[in-house]
Design an enzyme around this catalytic site. Sequence first.
Site: not given
Ligand code: FAD
Length: 316
Positions: A19, A58
Site C-alpha cells: 500500500e 488557518y
Molecule cells: P467502520 O467499519 O465504519 O467502523 C468504525 C467503528 O464503528 C468501529 O469501532 C466499529 O465497531 C463501529 N461501527 C461500525 N458500524 C457500526 C454501527 N452500525 N453502529 C455502531 N458502531 C458501528 N484511513 C484513511 O483515512 N485513509 C485510508 O486510506 C485508510 N486505509 C486503511 C486501510 C486499512 C487496511 C485499515 C485497517 C485502515 C485504514 N484506514 C484508512 C483507517 C480507517 O479509516 C480507520 O481505522 C477508521 O477509524 C475506521 O474505518 P472502518 O472502515 O474500519 O470503519
Amino acid sequence: MKVTDHIKRAQGKTLFSFEIVPPQKGKKIEDLYKNIDPLMEFNPPFIDVTTSREEFVYVEKDGLLDRKITRMRPGTVGICAALKHKYNIDTVPHVLCGGFTREETEYLLVDCHYLGIENVMALRGDAMKHQRYFEPTEGGHRYANELVSQIRNLCEGKYLHETIEASKTDFCIGVAGYPEKHLEAPSLDFDLKKLKEKVDAGADYIVTQMFFDNSKFFEFVEKAKAFGIDVPIIPGIKPIAVKRHLRLLPQVFKIDLPETLITEVEKCKDNKEVRQVGIEWCIQQSKELKDAGVPLLHYYSMGKSDNIKAIASAIF
Ligand code: FAD
C-alpha cells in the site's frame, strides 16, 4: 482483475502486495515511481493507494485567522490510473466516508469504473484533527457498511438518483478488520459483529490493521469464522522504522507491541539500527504467516520502500 480472483488463481501460494500513501501535493509522480520500482520484481498483483481526508488550514486575513478547507495530497483515483497504466497492474483506491457526500462518492466510483479500476477498499476514515470522534459529512455515510451498500448498489446498476441497467459496475470490495479491535469499539466481539455487517452488505475481502504479534491475527481469523465471516482475510503488516513508533503506533492505532520487540528497539543506538530490527521482526512475522497459508501478505509502505524490499527478498 479482482483481488479475490488473484487469490483464487494463486491456488494457495502466498502473494505479495503493498500500500502506498500519495506524497504531499507539489511533489512529482516520479518520486512515487522511484519507491515502487524496486518492489515490482516481487510480482504484486495489485497496489493499494490510500486516501487522506480534507484538512483545515488557518489563513491570516485582516489580523484574524480564517479557517479554510484543503486537501494535502493529490487524488487517489488519478494515482491509481497512472500506476495501472505504468505498471500494467491492478490498483485499489481507498474510498472514504469522511469528507465525501454520497454524490461525490458516486462520481469517484463512476471514474474508477470508467478507468477500468475493478477493486476498491471501503473505509470510514478517521475523525478530523479538531474532532474527538468521527462525525459524518453532511450527505455522507456514517459507517463503512453504508458505503459498501452504496458500492454494491452500483454493481446492480442502482445509482443514487436513477437505475441504469446497462451501466452496472462490477467492483470487488475490500474492508478493514482489526485483530486488536478498532479503537472506538467497546469489545472485539462488538467489532466483529460490525465486520460481519460489512461482509453482509457486500464486502468481498478483509485487510487487517497492522499487528506485531501473529497470535493476535490467528485468533482474529478463528473468531471471525465463528461469527460467520467467510471471505479471505489478508494480514496487513508494517515494519517498525523509527524509535518513535514505540509510542506512536500504540497511541494512534491502539495496538500492542510485544515485549521482545520493544526491548530490541530500545537497545538500538540510532534509527538505522531500528530499521534493521523492524525488517528482521517483519521477516519472522511474514515467514510464520506464509507457513500458516495466508493468501497474501500486504505491506504498509510509508515513503521509502527499501525495508519492504529487504523483507520481500527474504520471503518471496
Ligand atoms: P467502520 O467499519 O465504519 O467502523 C468504525 C467503528 O464503528 C468501529 O469501532 C466499529 O465497531 C463501529 N461501527 C461500525 N458500524 C457500526 C454501527 N452500525 N453502529 C455502531 N458502531 C458501528 N484511513 C484513511 O483515512 N485513509 C485510508 O486510506 C485508510 N486505509 C486503511 C486501510 C486499512 C487496511 C485499515 C485497517 C485502515 C485504514 N484506514 C484508512 C483507517 C480507517 O479509516 C480507520 O481505522 C477508521 O477509524 C475506521 O474505518 P472502518 O472502515 O474500519 O470503519
